[in-house]
Design an enzyme around this catalytic site. Structure first.
Site, PDB file in Angstrom:
ATOM      1  N   GLU A 112       0.395  -1.420   0.200  1.00 45.60           N
ATOM      2  CA  GLU A 112       0.082   0.498  -0.100  1.00 45.60           C
ATOM      3  C   GLU A 112       0.509   1.377  -0.133  1.00 45.60           C
ATOM      4  OE1 GLU A 112      -1.872  -1.996   3.491  1.00 45.60           O
ATOM      5  OE2 GLU A 112      -1.269   0.140   4.609  1.00 45.60           O
ATOM      6  N   CYS A 125       3.667   8.358   1.112  1.00 43.67           N
ATOM      7  CA  CYS A 125       4.355   7.310   1.936  1.00 43.67           C
ATOM      8  C   CYS A 125       4.335   5.769   1.324  1.00 43.67           C
ATOM      9  CB  CYS A 125       3.548   7.560   3.445  1.00 43.67           C
ATOM     10  SG  CYS A 125       3.811   5.785   4.370  1.00 43.67           S
ATOM     11  N   CYS A 132       6.988  -7.294   6.861  1.00 43.87           N
ATOM     12  CA  CYS A 132       7.728  -6.539   8.082  1.00 43.87           C
ATOM     13  C   CYS A 132       8.531  -8.275   9.155  1.00 43.87           C
ATOM     14  CB  CYS A 132       7.349  -4.833   8.087  1.00 43.87           C
ATOM     15  SG  CYS A 132       9.215  -4.810   8.780  1.00 43.87           S
ATOM     16  N   CYS A 136       7.682  -5.268  14.909  1.00 46.81           N
ATOM     17  CA  CYS A 136       7.242  -4.386  16.778  1.00 46.81           C
ATOM     18  C   CYS A 136       6.500  -4.771  16.847  1.00 46.81           C
ATOM     19  CB  CYS A 136       7.052  -2.539  15.684  1.00 46.81           C
ATOM     20  SG  CYS A 136       9.545  -1.846  15.131  1.00 46.81           S
ATOM     21  N   CYS A 139       2.788  -2.156  15.583  1.00 45.61           N
ATOM     22  CA  CYS A 139       2.960  -2.587  14.001  1.00 45.61           C
ATOM     23  C   CYS A 139       2.643  -3.944  13.277  1.00 45.61           C
ATOM     24  CB  CYS A 139       3.718  -1.877  13.360  1.00 45.61           C
ATOM     25  SG  CYS A 139       3.967  -1.734  11.681  1.00 45.61           S
ATOM     26  N   CYS A 353       0.574   2.025   8.782  1.00 47.07           N
ATOM     27  CA  CYS A 353       1.375   0.835   8.167  1.00 47.07           C
ATOM     28  C   CYS A 353       1.004  -0.682   8.021  1.00 47.07           C
ATOM     29  CB  CYS A 353       2.515   1.109   9.145  1.00 47.07           C
ATOM     30  SG  CYS A 353       3.788  -0.263   8.035  1.00 47.07           S
TER      31      CYS A 353
HETATM   32  N1  SAH Z   1      10.092   0.357   9.818  1.00 46.42           N
HETATM   33  C1  SAH Z   1      10.778   1.483   9.031  1.00 46.42           C
HETATM   34  C2  SAH Z   1       9.380   2.315   8.193  1.00 46.42           C
HETATM   35  C3  SAH Z   1       7.921   1.817   8.356  1.00 46.42           C
HETATM   36  S1  SAH Z   1       6.747   1.923   9.579  1.00 46.42           S
HETATM   37  C4  SAH Z   1      10.492   2.066  10.824  1.00 46.42           C
HETATM   38  O1  SAH Z   1      10.344   1.614  11.414  1.00 46.42           O
HETATM   39  O2  SAH Z   1      11.428   3.544  10.710  1.00 46.42           O
HETATM   40  C5  SAH Z   1       6.622   3.854   8.909  1.00 46.42           C
HETATM   41  C6  SAH Z   1       5.850   4.175  10.818  1.00 46.42           C
HETATM   42  O3  SAH Z   1       5.384   3.870  11.480  1.00 46.42           O
HETATM   43  C7  SAH Z   1       7.340   3.875  11.757  1.00 46.42           C
HETATM   44  O4  SAH Z   1       7.597   5.094  12.885  1.00 46.42           O
HETATM   45  C8  SAH Z   1       6.561   2.875  12.581  1.00 46.42           C
HETATM   46  O5  SAH Z   1       7.089   2.837  14.371  1.00 46.42           O
HETATM   47  C9  SAH Z   1       5.502   3.390  13.106  1.00 46.42           C
HETATM   48  N2  SAH Z   1       3.813   2.855  12.565  1.00 46.42           N
HETATM   49  C10 SAH Z   1       3.731   1.578  12.882  1.00 46.42           C
HETATM   50  N3  SAH Z   1       2.650   1.156  12.736  1.00 46.42           N
HETATM   51  C11 SAH Z   1       1.467   2.222  13.607  1.00 46.42           C
HETATM   52  C12 SAH Z   1      -0.002   2.778  13.687  1.00 46.42           C
HETATM   53  N4  SAH Z   1      -0.351   2.203  13.907  1.00 46.42           N
HETATM   54  N5  SAH Z   1       0.154   3.859  14.635  1.00 46.42           N
HETATM   55  C13 SAH Z   1       1.058   4.785  13.944  1.00 46.42           C
HETATM   56  N6  SAH Z   1       2.039   4.467  13.194  1.00 46.42           N
HETATM   57  C14 SAH Z   1       2.705   3.304  13.234  1.00 46.42           C
END
Ligand code: SAH
Length: 363
Positions: A112, A125, A132, A136, A139, A353
């Site tokens: 996406e 974005c 991934c 995390c 996420c 994400c």
């Molecule tokens: N892997 C990379 C980029 C992808 S995630 C990274 O970790 O930076 C992009 C951003 O979205 C990251 O800061 C991640 O922590 C955040 N993110 C993931 N899930 C989210 C959510 N549910 N709400 C807000 N931000 C989120």
């Protein structure tokens, strides 16, 4: 025996299918130097590469047959060697100032992209992987695990299709969609070269941001990447104890190693680093956390982007209350840390994400 034959054949076809899906180069994989080399190798003049780039990225052709100033035989060879293929848009969700795109790849996987309309321009974005592996805990993409890396062309054509759908130009790119860009380093850097090229999509390097969860050796490598691209770090915690619990990468590269690399990066490049900080209720949003964060970042050329958490059905973390976010912000400000609270886009349309992809694939 017959059984064995069928099983082997099936395995063989899966292998071939996957190779077709992922490995054959297409024209949008080639940066300008590589395309010049291609033309030299087939005994043609290298300026043809620039000519072709204009067709691809400025006139935005959808078929080689539209090219009028390159000989037919060369075009036929290009069709053969470097087909012109893009990802496909399968769904668009639109809100006031945000569009969310779901794409299908050649091997029927989904990714996406989110387009945000700011007063300074259109910012996209983009995803860098299918799923991934960073895991995390908050996420959605981490929950689903990595399926494969995206190719450069799959990233480039996300931009081309969104520009076409939008009818206007994209001015800013953040690599913050599904995936960890530093876990797909070569393809992502090649993507940057192509979209930045004056004959390509002409996106200024200072308008491109790569976001990482903190793969330290890649931060060192990125310092030497000769483009003025911005770096964002997903920090999300002020100490190892909390960060270990929500971001497994911290057990490999703890905060102090990551901060050391960021300082080196900023000294070497003179660029300001962004630290992203999602506010998770009762996890990382206390006043003690805010103070600790101020101490951690003191003296670093950086700013903190506080992000209200986008809640997702499959994960139990909750977003912090607005007053808590404001108090957190005030403490950072008082301690002279540059800080902003991210304007919210698209929480109504599953914009965090990996949420749209999950909806499509897990229904
Ligand atoms: N892997 C990379 C980029 C992808 S995630 C990274 O970790 O930076 C992009 C951003 O979205 C990251 O800061 C991640 O922590 C955040 N993110 C993931 N899930 C989210 C959510 N549910 N709400 C807000 N931000 C989120």
């Amino acid at each position: 025996m017959i059984n064995f034959f069928f099983v082997s054949m099936e395995f063989f076809f899966i292998l071939i299918y996957n190779n077709i899906g992922c490995e054959k180069m297409n024209i949008y994989d080639k940066n300008l130097e590589e395309l010049e080399e291609y033309f030299l190798n087939i005994n043609e003049k290298k300026f043809k590469a620039k000519q072709l780039y204009k067709w691809l990225y400025q006139k935005k052709i959808t078929s080689y047959d539209e090219v009028t100033d390159i000989k037919k035989e060369i075009i036929n060879k290009l069709k053969e060697d470097l087909p012109l293929e893009t990802v496909k848009i399968v769904k668009v969700e639109k809100d006031k100032d945000v569009n969310k795109y779901l794409f299908r790849l050649k091997d029927h996987k989904h990714i996406e992209a989110v387009l945000m309309k700011h007063d300074y321009g259109n910012s996209i974005c983009v995803s860098s992987q299918v799923g991934c592996n960073m895991g995390c805990k908050f996420c959605e993409s981490g929950r689903r695990k990595k399926v494969r890396n995206l190719t450069t062309s799959e990233m480039v054509t996300q931009l081309l299709l969104v520009e076409e759908n939008l009818g206007s130009k994209i001015s800013h790119v953040v690599i913050m969609g599904i995936g960890e860009p530093f876990d797909n380093y070569e393809a992502v850097m090649n993507f940057v070269k192509i979209i930045n090229n004056p004959f390509g999509l002409q996106i200024g390097s200072r308008h491109i941001t790569i976001s990482t969860c903190g793969i330290v050796p890649k931060i060192y490598e990125f310092m030497n990447f000769p483009y003025q691209v911005n770096l964002a770090i997903s920090l999300h915690a002020p100490n190892n104890e909390i960060r270990n619990k929500i971001m497994p990468i911290n057990q490999v590269y703890p905060i102090e190693e990551m901060i050391k690399a960021v300082k080196k990066y900023s000294d070497k490049t003179n660029r300001r680093v962004t630290f992203e900080y999602i506010m998770l209720r009762d996890i990382n949003d206390s006043m003690t956390c805010a103070k600790e964060l101020s101490t951690l970042l003191k003296g670093i050329n950086c700013y903190v982007n506080i992000i209200p958490y986008n809640e997702t059905e499959n994960i139990s973390f909750r977003r912090s209350e607005v007053f808590q976010i404001t108090k957190f912000y005030d403490i950072l400000k008082k301690n002279n840390i540059n800080v902003t609270i991210r304007r919210e886009f698209g929480s109504k349309i599953s914009a965090a994400c990996g949420q749209l992809r999950s909806k499509k694939e897990e229904l």
